[in-house]
Design a protein around this motif. Structure first.
Motif, mmCIF file in Angstrom:
data_model
loop_
_atom_site.group_PDB
_atom_site.id
_atom_site.type_symbol
_atom_site.label_atom_id
_atom_site.label_comp_id
_atom_site.label_asym_id
_atom_site.label_seq_id
_atom_site.Cartn_x
_atom_site.Cartn_y
_atom_site.Cartn_z
ATOM 1 N N PRO A 143 -11.524 34.174 -18.065
ATOM 2 C CA PRO A 143 -12.654 33.306 -18.214
ATOM 3 C C PRO A 143 -12.629 32.177 -19.412
ATOM 4 O O PRO A 143 -13.203 31.482 -19.535
ATOM 5 C CB PRO A 143 -13.603 34.567 -18.653
ATOM 6 N N SER A 144 -11.436 32.575 -20.399
ATOM 7 C CA SER A 144 -11.373 31.927 -21.578
ATOM 8 C C SER A 144 -10.777 30.564 -20.933
ATOM 9 O O SER A 144 -11.123 29.420 -21.561
ATOM 10 C CB SER A 144 -10.291 32.377 -22.284
ATOM 11 N N SER A 145 -10.104 30.170 -19.764
ATOM 12 C CA SER A 145 -9.744 28.888 -19.130
ATOM 13 C C SER A 145 -10.946 28.224 -18.744
ATOM 14 O O SER A 145 -10.849 27.014 -18.705
ATOM 15 C CB SER A 145 -8.833 29.170 -18.140
ATOM 16 N N VAL A 146 -11.667 28.972 -18.207
ATOM 17 C CA VAL A 146 -12.998 28.223 -17.805
ATOM 18 C C VAL A 146 -13.843 27.566 -18.977
ATOM 19 O O VAL A 146 -14.059 26.105 -18.782
ATOM 20 C CB VAL A 146 -14.209 29.275 -16.950
ATOM 21 N N LEU A 147 -13.926 28.189 -20.068
ATOM 22 C CA LEU A 147 -14.507 27.558 -21.498
ATOM 23 C C LEU A 147 -13.693 26.453 -21.810
ATOM 24 O O LEU A 147 -14.032 25.280 -22.045
ATOM 25 C CB LEU A 147 -14.661 28.389 -22.513
ATOM 26 N N MET A 148 -12.141 26.444 -21.934
ATOM 27 C CA MET A 148 -11.274 25.603 -22.483
ATOM 28 C C MET A 148 -11.233 24.228 -21.400
ATOM 29 O O MET A 148 -10.906 23.298 -21.962
ATOM 30 C CB MET A 148 -9.788 26.094 -22.639
ATOM 31 N N ASN A 149 -11.413 24.356 -20.201
ATOM 32 C CA ASN A 149 -11.336 23.607 -19.361
ATOM 33 C C ASN A 149 -12.626 22.732 -18.941
ATOM 34 O O ASN A 149 -12.567 21.396 -19.021
ATOM 35 C CB ASN A 149 -10.736 23.680 -17.848
ATOM 36 N N ALA A 150 -13.733 23.306 -18.845
ATOM 37 C CA ALA A 150 -14.927 22.926 -18.558
ATOM 38 C C ALA A 150 -15.694 22.345 -19.751
ATOM 39 O O ALA A 150 -16.177 21.149 -19.610
ATOM 40 C CB ALA A 150 -15.857 23.795 -17.884
ATOM 41 N N ILE A 151 -15.747 22.886 -20.884
ATOM 42 C CA ILE A 151 -16.290 22.514 -21.795
ATOM 43 C C ILE A 151 -16.218 20.837 -22.522
ATOM 44 O O ILE A 151 -16.973 20.044 -22.674
ATOM 45 C CB ILE A 151 -16.434 23.462 -23.341
ATOM 46 N N PRO A 152 -14.850 20.904 -22.599
ATOM 47 C CA PRO A 152 -14.105 19.370 -22.804
ATOM 48 C C PRO A 152 -14.968 18.376 -22.064
ATOM 49 O O PRO A 152 -15.173 17.118 -22.483
ATOM 50 C CB PRO A 152 -12.793 19.411 -23.080
ATOM 51 N N ALA A 153 -14.778 18.725 -20.744
ATOM 52 C CA ALA A 153 -15.226 17.740 -19.578
ATOM 53 C C ALA A 153 -16.803 17.479 -19.835
ATOM 54 O O ALA A 153 -17.258 16.109 -19.525
ATOM 55 C CB ALA A 153 -14.975 18.339 -18.263
ATOM 56 N N LYS A 154 -17.628 18.481 -20.277
ATOM 57 C CA LYS A 154 -19.057 18.288 -20.152
ATOM 58 C C LYS A 154 -19.448 17.527 -21.533
ATOM 59 O O LYS A 154 -20.248 16.674 -21.492
ATOM 60 C CB LYS A 154 -19.901 19.521 -20.139
ATOM 61 N N VAL A 155 -18.716 17.818 -22.518
ATOM 62 C CA VAL A 155 -18.664 16.940 -23.792
ATOM 63 C C VAL A 155 -18.440 15.449 -23.688
ATOM 64 O O VAL A 155 -19.007 14.718 -24.114
ATOM 65 C CB VAL A 155 -17.811 17.603 -25.123
#
Length: 435
Positions: A143-155
Motif C-alpha cells: 500500500p505504501s507504493s500506492v501512496l508514493m506513486n499516486a499522490i505526486p500524480a494528483k498533486v
C-alpha cells in the motif's frame, strides 16, 4: 549458521576492482521472458479486452466475462477504507498527509518574462492527462507504493490516475484498495503482469491508454515497461533494493545491523553495505548481524542477500567514506554520524539521504514524506526520486515583438545560411525590417 560478510579495505591496491565486482548486477533480460512479454504485449495491442481476459484467466486464475467485471468501483475502495483495522487506517492517512505535504512543495508553476524588445519568453508547465500505476498483488502487496506513486500524480494535476493490481485467485488486498481511496486513484482494474502494462500502454476497449506508467513489479512487469517505453513514458528500470550506511562507529551496532536487514529482506539480490573508519565497529556490527538474524521472519532471504551481496568496508576517515559512497551512488544512504550536515557537503550521488543516528531508512519507505521510488544500480549519478515533476511536462513559450523579430531574425539568418538551410533563413528574413 554464521553469516560471513565480505570485507573490503579502501587502502588495498585492488580495492577498485573488488568494489566493481561487489556492485556488479546482471540486469539483462532472460530471452524466454523477453519473448513471452513481447507475445503478451502484441496480443493485448491487437486484440484488446479479449487478450486481457485470456491472460488474466491463465495467470491469475480468474474467469470473468468482461474486463468491466475486473474494475473496482469507488464504493468498493471506500468500503475497504472503512473495513481495515483502525490503526492501519490512521497510519495510512498520516503517511498520505506527509507524502502530500512534501510533494506539494515540488509543484512547478508556469513562468514568463519580457526582454528589452518586448519579446515574451517562458515555460508552460502542464500535467499529464492520464497516468497508469502498477501495484504488485498477491504476497507482494505494498500500500505504501500506492501512496508514493499516486499522490505526486494528483498533486501534479493529473486528471485521471488508473491503477492496475493483480488479484490471483480473486484474493483482494483491502489495504491496497484503502490506500487507493486515500490517494485519490480514479479507476482500479484487477489486472496484473505484462498484460496490464500492455493495456495501459496501448489501451483496450475498457482500459484507457495512459501517458506514463509508474510503479514496481516482477521481471515480467519490468520487461514490459522497458518494451513499451517510447509509446508511453515510464518512471525507471528498477534494480534490486540497496542501502549504504556510513557510520562513525558510535551508533548502536544492533541498530545498524537491523538497518542493513531492512533492505536485505526485500529479496536475495538486495544489497546492504556498511562503511566505517572504525574496524572494531565493523566487527561489532557483524556480531549483531549473526545475533539478530535468527529472530527475523525472512531470515533465509536476508542470509542469502548478506552472504552474496553485502559488504563491510573499512576506510581511513569519513571523507574517504563519502568518496566511496559517491562511487557507489546508492539508492538509500544513511549518514549515521555525529555531524551529518558536514558530511552531506561531500555527498554527490544518492537517491535519498538519511541524516543522523535516529533516521532509519525504513521511515523513508513509509511515512517520512519524500518519495520512496528511487534510482538504483548506480543510476543516482544521473537520476532523481520520483516526484511531481515526473507527472508534468514543460512547453517553451516564445512570442517575438516586431522589434525582436527584426533584431533576432538577423542572427537566425546568418546561422541558418551557415548551415545551408535557406528556407529557415528566408522565413526569419521576412520579419526583418528593410533599412
Amino acid at each position: 549458521m554464521t553469516v560471513n560478510i565480505k570485507r573490503l579495505n579502501a587502502s588495498q591496491a585492488d580495492f577498485d576492482s573488488q568494489l566493481a565486482t561487489l556492485l556488479a548486477w546482471d540486469d539483462s533480460v532472460d530471452h524466454q521472458v523477453n519473448e513471452s512479454v513481447r507475445h503478451i504485449l502484441h496480443e493485448v495491442k491487437t486484440r484488446g479486452d479479449k487478450a486481457v481476459l485470456e491472460f488474466t484467466e491463465k495467470f491469475d486464475r480468474l474467469n470473468v466475462a468482461s474486463v468491466a467485471e475486473l474494475e473496482m468501483s469507488q464504493a468498493r475502495l471506500r468500503q475497504a477504507l472503512k473495513t481495515i483495522p483502525e490503526d492501519q487506517r490512521v497510519a495510512l492517512q498520516q503517511a498520505a498527509d506527509r507524502v502530500r505535504d512534501y510533494h506539494e512543495r515540488q509543484d512547478q508553476k508556469s513562468w514568463q518574462y519580457q526582454d528589452e524588445d518586448g519579446t515574451v519568453l517562458g515555460q508552460k508547465v502542464t500535467p499529464l492527462d492520464r497516468a497508469g500505476l502498477y501495484v504488485p498483488g498477491g504476497k507482494a502487496a505494498y500500500p505504501s507504493s500506492v501512496l508514493m506513486n499516486a499522490i505526486p500524480a494528483k498533486v501534479a494535476g493529473v486528471a485521471e490516475v488508473i491503477m492496475v493490481v493483480p488479484t490471483p485467485d480473486g484474493v483482494v488486498n483491502d489495504l491496497v484498495l484503502a490506500a487507493a481511496a486515500i490517494a485519490g486513484v480514479d479507476r482500479v482494474f484487477t489486472v496484473g503482469g505484462a498484460q496490464a502494462v500492455g493495456a495501459l500502454a496501448y489501451g483496450t476497449e475498457t482500459i484507457p491508454a495512459v501517458d506514463k506508467i509508474v510503479g514496481p513489479g516482477n521481471i515480467y512487469v519490468a520487461t514490459a515497461k522497458r518494451e513499451v517505453f517510447g509509446t508511453v513514458g515510464i518512471d525507471m528500470i528498477a534494480g534490486p533494493s540497496e542501502i549504504l550506511v556510513i557510520c562513525d562507529g558510535k551508533t548502536d551496532p544492533d541498530w545498524i545491523a537491523m538497518d542493513l536487514f531492512s533492505q536485505a529482506e526485500h529479496d536475495e539480490q538486495a544489497q546492504s553495505i556498511l562503511i566505517s573508519p572504525d574496524a572494531d565497529f565493523l566487527n561489532a556490527v557483524e556480531t549483531s548481524i549473526n545475533k539478530l538474524l535468527p529472530t527475523m521472519e525472512r531470515a533465509d532471504i536476508i542470509r542469502t542477500s548478506m552472504t552474496d551481496r553485502a559488504a563491510l568496508i573499512h576506510v581511513a576517515d569519513l571523507s574517504e567514506a563519502a568518496k566511496v559512497s559517491n562511487r557507489i551512488a546508492p539508492e538509500h544512504l544513511e549518514l549515521s554520524v555525529e555531524n551529518p550536515e558536514a558530511l552531506l557537503e561531500e555527498i554527490r550521488h544518492a537517491g535519498a539521504i538519511f541524516m543522523g543516528r535516529y533516521t532509519a531508512e525504513a521511515l523513508g519507505d513509509y511515512c517520512a514524506g519524500p518519495n520512496h521510488v528511487l534510482p538504483t544500480s548506480g543510476t543516482a549519478r544521473f537520476s532523481s526520486p520520483l516526484g511531481v515533476y515526473d507527472f508534468q511536462k514543460r512547453s517553451s513559450i516564445i512570442g517575438f515583438s516586431a522589434k525582436g523579430a527584426d533584431r533576432m531574425g538577423r542572427v537566425a539568418s546568418v546561422l541558418a545560411r551557415g548551415e545551408g538551410l535557406t528556407a529557415h533563413a528566408r522565413s526569419a528574413e521576412y520579419r526583418i525590417k528593410n533599412d
